[in-house]
Design an enzyme around this catalytic site. Structure first.
Site, PDB file in Angstrom:
ATOM      1  CD  GLU A 239      -2.957   0.897   1.732  1.00 42.42           C
ATOM      2  OE1 GLU A 239      -3.672  -0.378   2.041  1.00 42.42           O
ATOM      3  OE2 GLU A 239      -3.579   1.916   2.605  1.00 42.42           O
ATOM      4  CG  ASN A 247      -7.752   1.943   1.962  1.00 39.69           C
ATOM      5  OD1 ASN A 247      -8.380   0.793   2.764  1.00 39.69           O
ATOM      6  ND2 ASN A 247      -6.395   2.548   2.169  1.00 39.69           N
ATOM      7  CG  HIS A 250     -12.758   1.563   3.786  1.00 35.87           C
ATOM      8  ND1 HIS A 250     -13.326   0.537   2.584  1.00 35.87           N
ATOM      9  CD2 HIS A 250     -12.621   0.031   4.139  1.00 35.87           C
ATOM     10  CE1 HIS A 250     -13.701  -1.160   2.896  1.00 35.87           C
ATOM     11  NE2 HIS A 250     -12.901  -0.827   3.967  1.00 35.87           N
TER      12      HIS A 250
HETATM   13  N1  GLY Z   1      -8.945  -3.694   2.402  1.00 38.15           N
HETATM   14  C1  GLY Z   1      -8.645  -2.809   1.927  1.00 38.15           C
HETATM   15  C2  GLY Z   1      -6.716  -4.117   1.830  1.00 38.15           C
HETATM   16  O1  GLY Z   1      -6.492  -4.834   1.738  1.00 38.15           O
HETATM   17  O2  GLY Z   1      -5.995  -2.904   1.082  1.00 38.15           O
END
Ligand code: GLY
Ligand code: NAD
Length: 373
Positions: A239, A247, A250
């Protein structure tokens, strides 16, 4: 109906996600090729155990795989240090070895807890995910995010640690309550909104069928979501870039959950659904997204029976400053700046870390004011 297989392309840590009916009955057959030792430890929660522990153990025995098991309490409260320590103690007392594979049988709670125990137990044990909720099948079991909650917030302690195999048995969704199915559906919609407008259109037609348990629609939706997630995770496992698109909804969703105190009034997926609507509303208020796109998203969520705006919750008076304070504690804050996932249209999400503070405050103040009137 035969199973669909999606490969998560992560080099030497690559693995398959198998999606289809009847997979728990064939757990041993699927697991055997990825086991380093014909010994596994199955961890599940009390509710999932009632339905699927015996079939899972029988399927492992049929393939000649020795299996021990441990049952944790069902519910988000299990994702904490105390249950992690207890689980590690059970595993160590049972003499698990570095080649013993853990099997996480359950929803996102079991998957996150067991994945983290696998990441740190003996400095790394192999593990398999057997997700049994819609949310876990389309999201949490894939991509290697594992972890627990602390008193400072959700998912703040954990590790990126990939499973060796994910078996998403779509038959297990039959025993899931409609509320849990709907909550998981929010994550399904998310994939259409990020970068797949045709999938969103498909959901507008087929979403209700999926929720009613139609096998073909369920398998198609889960496989499509997993393929989308696999694509993004392969690009950005840790990420540092595009994975943050997952996200969408989120940042708002986590703030709503935090304000509601993570209790049963608001499931994670319900908060995400509201967050999806709010992400489109914020995009519209910043002049980035046409109103008809926001209305289409809201209409679909409402048709499914999900919130698309600040939900009306007993005992909660939404307050802009408090929501902002929760958002500011998000893991995605960098150098004090919040990153939002915004959208130019359905299927055109993008990352923005330059939303002016006063515009955000104004948006939240209007939102909370409307919710009060
Ligand atoms: N649920 C978000 C991710 O796995 O990056
Ligand atoms: P959950 O694991 O608590 O499951 C919800 C409830 O459904 C539980 O009571 C469980 O016992 C029950 N259940 C599970 N499968 C069932 C079945 N087939 N039949 C009947 N009952 C069943 O919740 P969840 O929504 O699956 O997961 C939420 C968790 O996932 C949160 O902790 C969230 O932080 C995490 N999450 C993680 C990621 C990730 O990438 N790791 C992504 C999204 C969410």
């Amino acid at each position: 109906m035969s199973e669909r297989i999606v490969r998560v392309g992560l080099g030497e840590r690559a693995y398959d996600v198998v999606v289809g009916p009847g997979l728990i009955g064939r757990l041993g057959e699927w697991a055997a090729p990825v086991l380093a030792q014909k010994r596994v430890f199955v961890i599940t929660d009390a509710q999932v155990a009632r339905h699927y522990l015996d079939p899972a153990l029988a399927a492992l025995a049929k393939a000649g795989i020795a299996a021990q098991h441990h049952v944790v309490p069902a519910g988000e409260a299990t994702k904490d240090f105390a249950h992690l320590e207890a689980l590690l103690d059970v595993l160590l007392a049972a003499g698990v070895e570095r080649r013993t594979t853990l099997v996480a049988l359950g929803g996102g709670v079991v998957g996150d807890l067991v994945g983290f125990a696998a990441a740190i137990g003996l400095r790394g044990l192999p593990f398999l995910q057997v997700p049994t909720t819609l949310l876990a099948q389309v999201d949490s079991s894939v991509g290697g995010k594992t972890g627990i909650n602390t008193k400072r917030g959700k998912n703040l302690v954990g590790a990126f640690y990939q499973p060796r195999l994910v078996l998403a048995d779509t038959d297990t969704l039959a025993t899931l309550s409609m509320r849990e199915r709907r909550a998981g559906y929010a994550e399904v919609v998310k994939y259409g909104l990020i970068d797949d407008a045709p999938f969103f259109a498909w959901l507008e037609t087929n979403g209700p069928k999926l929720l009613e348990g139609d096998g073909a629609a369920t398998q198609e939706a889960v496989a499509r979501c997993v393929a989308a997630k696999a694509r993004i995770v392969a690009l950005d496992e840790r990420e540092s870039g595009p994975r943050a698109l997952l996200n969408l909804g989120h940042t708002f969703g986590h703030a709503l959950e935090a304000e509601a105190g993570y209790d049963d009034r608001l499931r994670h997926g319900e908060a995400v659904a509201a967050g999806l609507g709010l992400a489109f509303a914020l995009s519209e208020s910043l002049g980035l997204c046409p109103a008809d796109q926001r209305r289409r998203v809201e209409a679909h969520l409402q048709r499914i029976g999900l919130p698309s705006d600040l939900p009306a919750l007993q005992g909660i008076v939404w307050n802009a400053q408090r929501l902002l304070a929760h958002m500011a504690r998000d893991k995605k804050v960098a150098d004090g700046r919040m990153t939002f996932v915004l959208a130019r249209a359905i299927g055109q999400a993008f990352l923005a870390s330059d939303v002016p503070a006063e515009r955000l405050q104004g948006f939240l103040a209007d939102l909370c004011e409307r919710a009060r009137s």
